[in-house]
Design a protein around this motif. Structure first.
Motif, PDB file in Angstrom:
ATOM      1  N   ARG A   1      12.654  11.182  -5.062  1.00 45.86           N
ATOM      2  CA  ARG A   1      11.535  10.399  -5.592  1.00 45.86           C
ATOM      3  C   ARG A   1      12.123   9.341  -6.518  1.00 45.86           C
ATOM      4  O   ARG A   1      12.814   9.681  -7.482  1.00 45.86           O
ATOM      5  CB  ARG A   1      10.553  11.299  -6.339  1.00 45.86           C
ATOM      6  CG  ARG A   1       9.945  12.374  -5.451  1.00 45.86           C
ATOM      7  CD  ARG A   1       9.040  13.303  -6.249  1.00 45.86           C
ATOM      8  NE  ARG A   1       8.584  14.407  -5.434  1.00 45.86           N
ATOM      9  CZ  ARG A   1       7.520  14.390  -4.631  1.00 45.86           C
ATOM     10  NH1 ARG A   1       6.796  13.277  -4.556  1.00 45.86           N
ATOM     11  NH2 ARG A   1       7.178  15.452  -3.929  1.00 45.86           N
TER      12      ARG A   1
ATOM     13  N   PHE B   1       0.833  -1.197   0.000  1.00 47.48           N
ATOM     14  CA  PHE B   1       0.000   0.000   0.000  1.00 47.48           C
ATOM     15  C   PHE B   1       0.873   1.254   0.000  1.00 47.48           C
ATOM     16  O   PHE B   1       1.411   1.642   1.023  1.00 47.48           O
ATOM     17  CB  PHE B   1      -0.937   0.007   1.208  1.00 47.48           C
ATOM     18  CG  PHE B   1      -1.821  -1.206   1.276  1.00 47.48           C
ATOM     19  CD1 PHE B   1      -2.857  -1.385   0.375  1.00 47.48           C
ATOM     20  CD2 PHE B   1      -1.608  -2.186   2.239  1.00 47.48           C
ATOM     21  CE1 PHE B   1      -3.674  -2.503   0.437  1.00 47.48           C
ATOM     22  CE2 PHE B   1      -2.417  -3.302   2.307  1.00 47.48           C
ATOM     23  CZ  PHE B   1      -3.448  -3.466   1.405  1.00 47.48           C
ATOM     24  N   SER B   2       1.037   1.859  -1.140  1.00 46.37           N
ATOM     25  CA  SER B   2       1.761   3.112  -1.334  1.00 46.37           C
ATOM     26  C   SER B   2       3.273   2.894  -1.361  1.00 46.37           C
ATOM     27  O   SER B   2       3.773   1.773  -1.212  1.00 46.37           O
ATOM     28  CB  SER B   2       1.386   4.137  -0.256  1.00 46.37           C
ATOM     29  OG  SER B   2       1.814   5.427  -0.642  1.00 46.37           O
ATOM     30  N   THR B   3       4.002   4.006  -1.524  1.00 42.80           N
ATOM     31  CA  THR B   3       5.460   3.949  -1.647  1.00 42.80           C
ATOM     32  C   THR B   3       6.118   4.076  -0.278  1.00 42.80           C
ATOM     33  O   THR B   3       5.512   4.581   0.673  1.00 42.80           O
ATOM     34  CB  THR B   3       5.973   5.081  -2.547  1.00 42.80           C
ATOM     35  OG1 THR B   3       5.731   6.344  -1.890  1.00 42.80           O
ATOM     36  CG2 THR B   3       5.262   5.077  -3.891  1.00 42.80           C
ATOM     37  N   LYS B   4       7.377   3.684  -0.199  1.00 45.61           N
ATOM     38  CA  LYS B   4       8.103   3.789   1.074  1.00 45.61           C
ATOM     39  C   LYS B   4       8.356   5.246   1.438  1.00 45.61           C
ATOM     40  O   LYS B   4       8.389   5.592   2.622  1.00 45.61           O
ATOM     41  CB  LYS B   4       9.408   2.997   0.994  1.00 45.61           C
ATOM     42  CG  LYS B   4       9.180   1.494   0.902  1.00 45.61           C
ATOM     43  CD  LYS B   4      10.488   0.748   0.783  1.00 45.61           C
ATOM     44  CE  LYS B   4      10.228  -0.765   0.753  1.00 45.61           C
ATOM     45  NZ  LYS B   4       9.406  -1.180  -0.410  1.00 45.61           N
TER      46      LYS B   4
ATOM     47  N   ARG C   1       7.726   1.973  -5.608  1.00 47.78           N
ATOM     48  CA  ARG C   1       6.302   1.895  -5.934  1.00 47.78           C
ATOM     49  C   ARG C   1       5.696   0.662  -5.268  1.00 47.78           C
ATOM     50  O   ARG C   1       6.423  -0.268  -4.908  1.00 47.78           O
ATOM     51  CB  ARG C   1       6.094   1.848  -7.444  1.00 47.78           C
ATOM     52  CG  ARG C   1       6.887   0.805  -8.181  1.00 47.78           C
ATOM     53  CD  ARG C   1       6.623   0.870  -9.685  1.00 47.78           C
ATOM     54  NE  ARG C   1       7.428  -0.097 -10.402  1.00 47.78           N
ATOM     55  CZ  ARG C   1       8.592   0.169 -10.967  1.00 47.78           C
ATOM     56  NH1 ARG C   1       9.100   1.391 -10.867  1.00 47.78           N
ATOM     57  NH2 ARG C   1       9.270  -0.767 -11.610  1.00 47.78           N
ATOM     58  N   PRO C   2       4.396   0.661  -5.083  1.00 50.99           N
ATOM     59  CA  PRO C   2       3.757  -0.494  -4.425  1.00 50.99           C
ATOM     60  C   PRO C   2       4.024  -1.783  -5.183  1.00 50.99           C
ATOM     61  O   PRO C   2       4.138  -1.792  -6.411  1.00 50.99           O
ATOM     62  CB  PRO C   2       2.265  -0.133  -4.445  1.00 50.99           C
ATOM     63  CG  PRO C   2       2.233   1.349  -4.611  1.00 50.99           C
ATOM     64  CD  PRO C   2       3.428   1.707  -5.427  1.00 50.99           C
TER      65      PRO C   2
ATOM     66  N   ARG D   1       6.283   7.773   0.817  1.00 47.01           N
ATOM     67  CA  ARG D   1       5.030   8.284   1.398  1.00 47.01           C
ATOM     68  C   ARG D   1       4.800   7.728   2.790  1.00 47.01           C
ATOM     69  O   ARG D   1       4.343   8.442   3.694  1.00 47.01           O
ATOM     70  CB  ARG D   1       3.859   7.932   0.487  1.00 47.01           C
ATOM     71  CG  ARG D   1       3.821   8.723  -0.809  1.00 47.01           C
ATOM     72  CD  ARG D   1       2.734   8.206  -1.717  1.00 47.01           C
ATOM     73  NE  ARG D   1       2.740   8.873  -3.023  1.00 47.01           N
ATOM     74  CZ  ARG D   1       2.126   8.402  -4.090  1.00 47.01           C
ATOM     75  NH1 ARG D   1       1.456   7.246  -4.015  1.00 47.01           N
ATOM     76  NH2 ARG D   1       2.177   9.049  -5.230  1.00 47.01           N
ATOM     77  N   TRP D   2       5.091   6.433   2.985  1.00 45.76           N
ATOM     78  CA  TRP D   2       4.965   5.858   4.325  1.00 45.76           C
ATOM     79  C   TRP D   2       5.859   6.597   5.308  1.00 45.76           C
ATOM     80  O   TRP D   2       5.446   6.920   6.432  1.00 45.76           O
ATOM     81  CB  TRP D   2       5.355   4.380   4.289  1.00 45.76           C
ATOM     82  CG  TRP D   2       4.258   3.435   3.927  1.00 45.76           C
ATOM     83  CD1 TRP D   2       4.107   2.758   2.745  1.00 45.76           C
ATOM     84  CD2 TRP D   2       3.160   3.024   4.754  1.00 45.76           C
ATOM     85  NE1 TRP D   2       2.986   1.964   2.774  1.00 45.76           N
ATOM     86  CE2 TRP D   2       2.378   2.106   4.003  1.00 45.76           C
ATOM     87  CE3 TRP D   2       2.750   3.349   6.042  1.00 45.76           C
ATOM     88  CZ2 TRP D   2       1.233   1.509   4.505  1.00 45.76           C
ATOM     89  CZ3 TRP D   2       1.594   2.752   6.550  1.00 45.76           C
ATOM     90  CH2 TRP D   2       0.854   1.850   5.789  1.00 45.76           C
TER      91      TRP D   2
END
Length: 442
Positions: A198, A69-72, A203-204, A74-75
């Motif tokens: 980035r 669920f989502s990118t590292k 990516r997930p 963003r986490w």
């Protein structure tokens, strides 16, 4: 390694690992001190603050979902922002009459966010750097994590002590500390929104369902428990640190407790310097020397000396309880000696876990080893206050002068025998590890 932006790792790695280290100290060290100052019972302090370690122990259970669920990136940023909000919540709750229950709940959330942040941040580090860069920066990340530990255990305690010396009530002083932490963490989050690259590779994970992850986890779990000497290995990981586990929470309480209760009655400023600065630096020095020793002599040669170094220096707390009027400089030396021994001795456990985990699913198996090791500290630490309270009920004037801390620390010394028993139980698996080390050298 594909990236859409190329900021230098120096821009974000130091601050990223400061962001890993400070919350761990904020959850596991600072509450013991301010709960003690605010009149919470010792048994409640050790039981509830010990439980706060649980998210770091069980984090392998949800680490795969960070990939899905989502990118590292963003986490990582989301967890930093959530930790900022929990630090603000602690500051707001501390002056309230219901501070104990409310701050515990917030600390529980902070622990979960911090454990999740560690998963995402470490994963991002491995994605952002190639093998050579990871080797170049492994010492940097470790150094700044240790800097965070010194700041978290020493600097923040010194700040609270300074505020109290200016006439501020303990609840207000510690609230101010957490307001400062809030500002620092907000600045870290803001910095990382710009400084963290980035990554195209970040990516997930596609095509993986929660059910497949659960099946993989069960397979990994099963293969771990099919390893040779698994029972002895788990016993070693759980029991090796027992004396230190019983001391971990109680030492700060002993240093802070008034002389009439058998404590050393140190101020927060003195505790911040002795335990949070001198002690942490000695711990780190012991770890460095332990790594050098293991590298030259191997685990088999150094296991028993390191077991003695970890367990036996706990006697300094017995001596401090006998002589509570000891000069402050000698108290610092005693704490430094014990922490140096702990850092030196802990190297044996870390090396054991690294080699025991080798083979299929090495990374996951090492995470399981860490979990067992941390559980071996958490569970005795939770019981430490209850044991101390029972001793205090039985501490008669004719028994160690009625000082329950002295009796408690002598009990810790008896528990050193458990450390030696754990080493004896792990003898066969250590022989296997030694053979593996020799094979790697040749």
């Amino acid at each position: 390694m594909n990236k859409t932006s190329h900021p230098s790792p120096w821009k974000w790695i130091p601050s990223l690992y400061i962001a890993e280290g400070i919350p761990y100290c904020a959850v596991n060290t600072l509450p013991v001190l301010f709960y003690c100052e605010l009149g919470v019972s010792i048994s409640e302090i050790t039981a509830w603050t010990g439980l706060l370690s649980l998210p770091w122990i069980i984090r392998p259970l949800w680490s795969p979902f960070v990939d899905i669920f989502s990118t590292k990136r963003r986490w990582t940023l989301a967890m930093q922002l959530l930790m900022t909000l929990t630090m603000l919540a602690v500051a707001v709750c501390l002056p309230a009459s219901f501070f104990f229950a409310s701050t515990l709940a917030v600390f529980g959330c902070m622990a979960f966010f911090s454990a999740t942040h560690d998963i995402a941040a470490d994963g991002f580090y491995m994605l952002a750097l190639n093998d050579k860069q990871q080797a170049d920066f492994v010492g940097i990340r470790s150094t700044f994590y240790k800097v965070a530990t010194v700041v978290g255990q020493g600097g923040l305690t010194l700040l609270a002590g300074w505020l109290e010396s200016r006439g501020m009530h303990p609840s207000g002083a510690w609230a101010m500390v957490f307001y400062c932490l809030t500002a620092v963490f907000f600045a870290i989050w803001l910095w990382h929104t710009q400084a963290m690259p980035r990554l195209d590779a970040d990516r997930p994970t596609g095509g993986t369902t929660p059910g497949e992850i659960l099946r993989d986890f069960c397979h990994t779990f099963a293969t771990f428990f099919r390893k040779r000497h698994i029972a002895a290995a788990i016993a070693f990981m759980l029991l090796f640190r027992l004396p230190e586990a019983l001391c971990a929470k109680m030492v700060a309480i002993f240093l802070k407790s008034p002389a009439v209760d058998g404590g050393l009655a140190l101020s927060l400023t003195e505790i911040g310097f002795a335990n949070g600065t001198v002690g942490v630096i000695a711990l780190l020095a012991g770890g460095v020397l332990g790594g050098i020793a293991i590298g030259h002599g191997g685990l088999r040669r150094w296991l028993w000396p390191m077991a003695c170094a970890l367990a036996l220096p706990c006697v300094v707390y017995c001596l401090l309880a006998i002589r509570p009027d000891m000069d402050f400089s000698l108290i610092c030396v005693a704490i430094g000696l014990e922490q140096f021994g702990y850092g030196f001795g802990l190297t044996a456990l870390m090396m054991y876990m690294i080699y025991f985990a080798k083979g299929e699913s090495e990374t996951s198996h090492y995470a399981f080893c860490i979990a067992f090791s941390m559980a071996g500290v958490m569970l005795p630490g939770m019981a430490a206050g209850w044991i101390f309270e029972k001793i205090r009920l039985l501490a008669l004037p004719g028994l160690s002068g009625g000082n329950p801390f002295e009796i408690y620390f002598w009990l810790v010394m008896i528990c050193c025998l458990v450390t030696f028993l754990a080493c004896r139980l792990a003898k066969d698996s250590i022989l296997d590890i030694t053979a593996r080390q020799n094979d790697e050298k040749h």
